[in-house]
Design an enzyme around this catalytic site. Sequence first.
Site, short mmCIF file in Angstrom:
data_model
loop_
_atom_site.label_atom_id
_atom_site.label_comp_id
_atom_site.label_asym_id
_atom_site.label_seq_id
_atom_site.Cartn_x
_atom_site.Cartn_y
_atom_site.Cartn_z
N ALA A 20 0.79 -1.22 0.00
CA ALA A 20 0.00 0.00 0.00
C ALA A 20 0.83 1.29 0.00
O ALA A 20 0.54 2.23 -0.72
CB ALA A 20 -0.92 -0.02 1.22
N ARG A 75 1.24 -1.20 4.89
CA ARG A 75 1.84 -2.03 3.83
C ARG A 75 0.88 -3.11 3.32
O ARG A 75 0.87 -3.45 2.15
CB ARG A 75 3.08 -2.71 4.44
CG ARG A 75 3.65 -3.89 3.68
CD ARG A 75 4.84 -4.45 4.47
NE ARG A 75 5.32 -5.73 3.99
CZ ARG A 75 6.37 -5.88 3.17
NH1 ARG A 75 7.02 -4.83 2.71
NH2 ARG A 75 6.77 -7.08 2.82
N ARG A 93 3.56 -12.07 0.78
CA ARG A 93 3.99 -13.29 1.47
C ARG A 93 2.87 -14.33 1.37
O ARG A 93 2.95 -15.39 1.95
CB ARG A 93 4.27 -13.03 2.96
CG ARG A 93 5.41 -12.06 3.23
CD ARG A 93 6.76 -12.61 2.80
NE ARG A 93 7.83 -11.66 3.08
CZ ARG A 93 8.16 -10.65 2.30
NH1 ARG A 93 7.50 -10.45 1.16
NH2 ARG A 93 9.15 -9.84 2.62
N HIS A 98 7.60 -2.54 -7.05
CA HIS A 98 7.64 -2.17 -5.62
C HIS A 98 8.58 -0.99 -5.41
O HIS A 98 9.32 -0.59 -6.31
CB HIS A 98 8.19 -3.33 -4.78
CG HIS A 98 7.24 -4.48 -4.62
ND1 HIS A 98 6.58 -4.74 -3.45
CD2 HIS A 98 6.85 -5.45 -5.50
CE1 HIS A 98 5.83 -5.82 -3.60
NE2 HIS A 98 5.96 -6.27 -4.83
N SER A 99 8.59 -0.49 -4.19
CA SER A 99 9.65 0.41 -3.77
C SER A 99 10.00 0.04 -2.32
O SER A 99 9.11 -0.44 -1.60
CB SER A 99 9.21 1.87 -3.86
OG SER A 99 8.30 2.19 -2.82
N TYR A 100 11.23 0.25 -1.80
CA TYR A 100 12.23 0.96 -2.56
C TYR A 100 13.57 0.25 -2.46
O TYR A 100 13.75 -0.57 -1.56
CB TYR A 100 12.38 2.41 -2.03
CG TYR A 100 12.63 2.52 -0.54
CD1 TYR A 100 13.93 2.72 -0.07
CD2 TYR A 100 11.60 2.45 0.39
CE1 TYR A 100 14.18 2.84 1.30
CE2 TYR A 100 11.85 2.56 1.76
CZ TYR A 100 13.14 2.75 2.20
OH TYR A 100 13.38 2.86 3.55
N GLU A 122 12.46 -2.88 -7.50
CA GLU A 122 12.41 -2.00 -6.32
C GLU A 122 12.88 -0.62 -6.78
O GLU A 122 14.06 -0.39 -7.03
CB GLU A 122 13.31 -2.53 -5.20
CG GLU A 122 12.85 -3.86 -4.60
CD GLU A 122 11.67 -3.74 -3.62
OE1 GLU A 122 11.21 -2.62 -3.36
OE2 GLU A 122 11.21 -4.79 -3.14
#
Length: 432
Positions: A131, A184, A200, A252-254, A327
């Site tokens: 998130a 998240r 996960r 995704h980050s980071y 990332e």
Amino acid sequence: MKISIFGQELRSLNAPVDIMVSPQAQDDFLTLLEAYKIDTVLINDVEEAIEEESRSQRVSPRLARGEVSFTEFMRYDDIVAYLERLAEENPSFVTTEVVGRSFEGRDIYLVKISSGGSNKTTIFAEGTIHAREWIVPPVALYVINQLVEDANNSYMYQDIDWAIIPVANPDGYEFSHYDARLWRKTRTPGTICHGTDPNRNFDFNWRGIGASSWQCDETYAGHAPFSEPETQIIRDYVLEHKDDIKLYLAIHSYGQWLLHPWGHTLEEPENVAELKELGALFADAIYAVNGTEYVVGSTADVLYYASGVGNDWAAGGAGIDLSYTIELPINSFIVDPERIVPIVEETWEGFKALHDYIPGLVMTVPALEKSHAGKMEVDSVKEVFQRSEEKHNVKYAQYIGDGDSKTSKATLDVDPYNNDPKIIHYKLCNYG
Ligand code: 0X9
Ligand code: ZN
């Protein structure tokens, strides 16, 4: 002392780690850092940074419906409105599909960009499964924007379809806007804490190393594999199209990393050489824009152990050999909106490099033999194709099978829309 470690507990030794400490603990912690001569404070006051960000969100002008912005962070409704406008205005090659609903009932959108036809080679990307990673939606939207709105890029969806879910976890994303900025997970309720880490929750080495069975943890794997509607949606789409999807990207980050499998072991995947080769093309293309240096490597090696992760499931569960987590290069989840443009622009170049590598047309060619390894001239390929009764304007083909002539595959470097044969893609491999 209350501290949060970003990157979780099981990092590899000697890897950098970001730590957030409570205000009460800050002085002691800084003294400790001084003693060890560590002096990299990324953000002095996270609360202040969040407030600053939300002030700038409030003063930025409201987006007109259907518009996209790369100077501010968009809310989920505005993102959806943009996607719908693109589909309405470009019905011949853009479609939006509501692939399912989030736990709180939000529609989850997948954008498909395709010149038509079925069972075509596909690049699949999922973004914003986490998130708080606010730089991700703009990156996904910019890829869509460039593909759709810049006619110079139309070659990029002739032979290859794109299937992109820009915001896979809209509940969490919205929650990070209206309540907890650093949220998240998903928003499914537990008995004590909310949320499962969707990254996960995939059924690949589920709840293994680097995933938690405690519901209040940031890396909580969920009560069962694929317990979350958000991951089920990805699973269902990917499994339905697994023969066509040649590249799986999780955005995704980071960290400035391009991560390939695996997260749960340091053992290398069979195709690690190709993963690294393509990874280097991605990294080089990005470096050329603003000098951003990506590190390419496996999650367990570069970052930390993680299990039940989307891109590992794509590779190990769905059999998509080319599978990465990107990332993005920032140093916090809180991003100065001025960073959006340079990041989306450079990342787009990386996407182009990935696209250019993926063969446009992959067909099963019966009776292609191992002796056809490497580049084949037009005549020998024609011969192969006569046997398979396909008529294509083939210039080169390349054997990519495993020696079993019944199921061997060839990658054809042809332009099926043009009578003048041209090489779309050529890659050298040594087989046998
Ligand atoms: O921990 C994660 O889920 C990802 N990092 S993040 O900071 N965005 O949360 C890394 C996922 C790693 N991917 C693989 N195991 N392949
Ligand atoms: Zn993430």
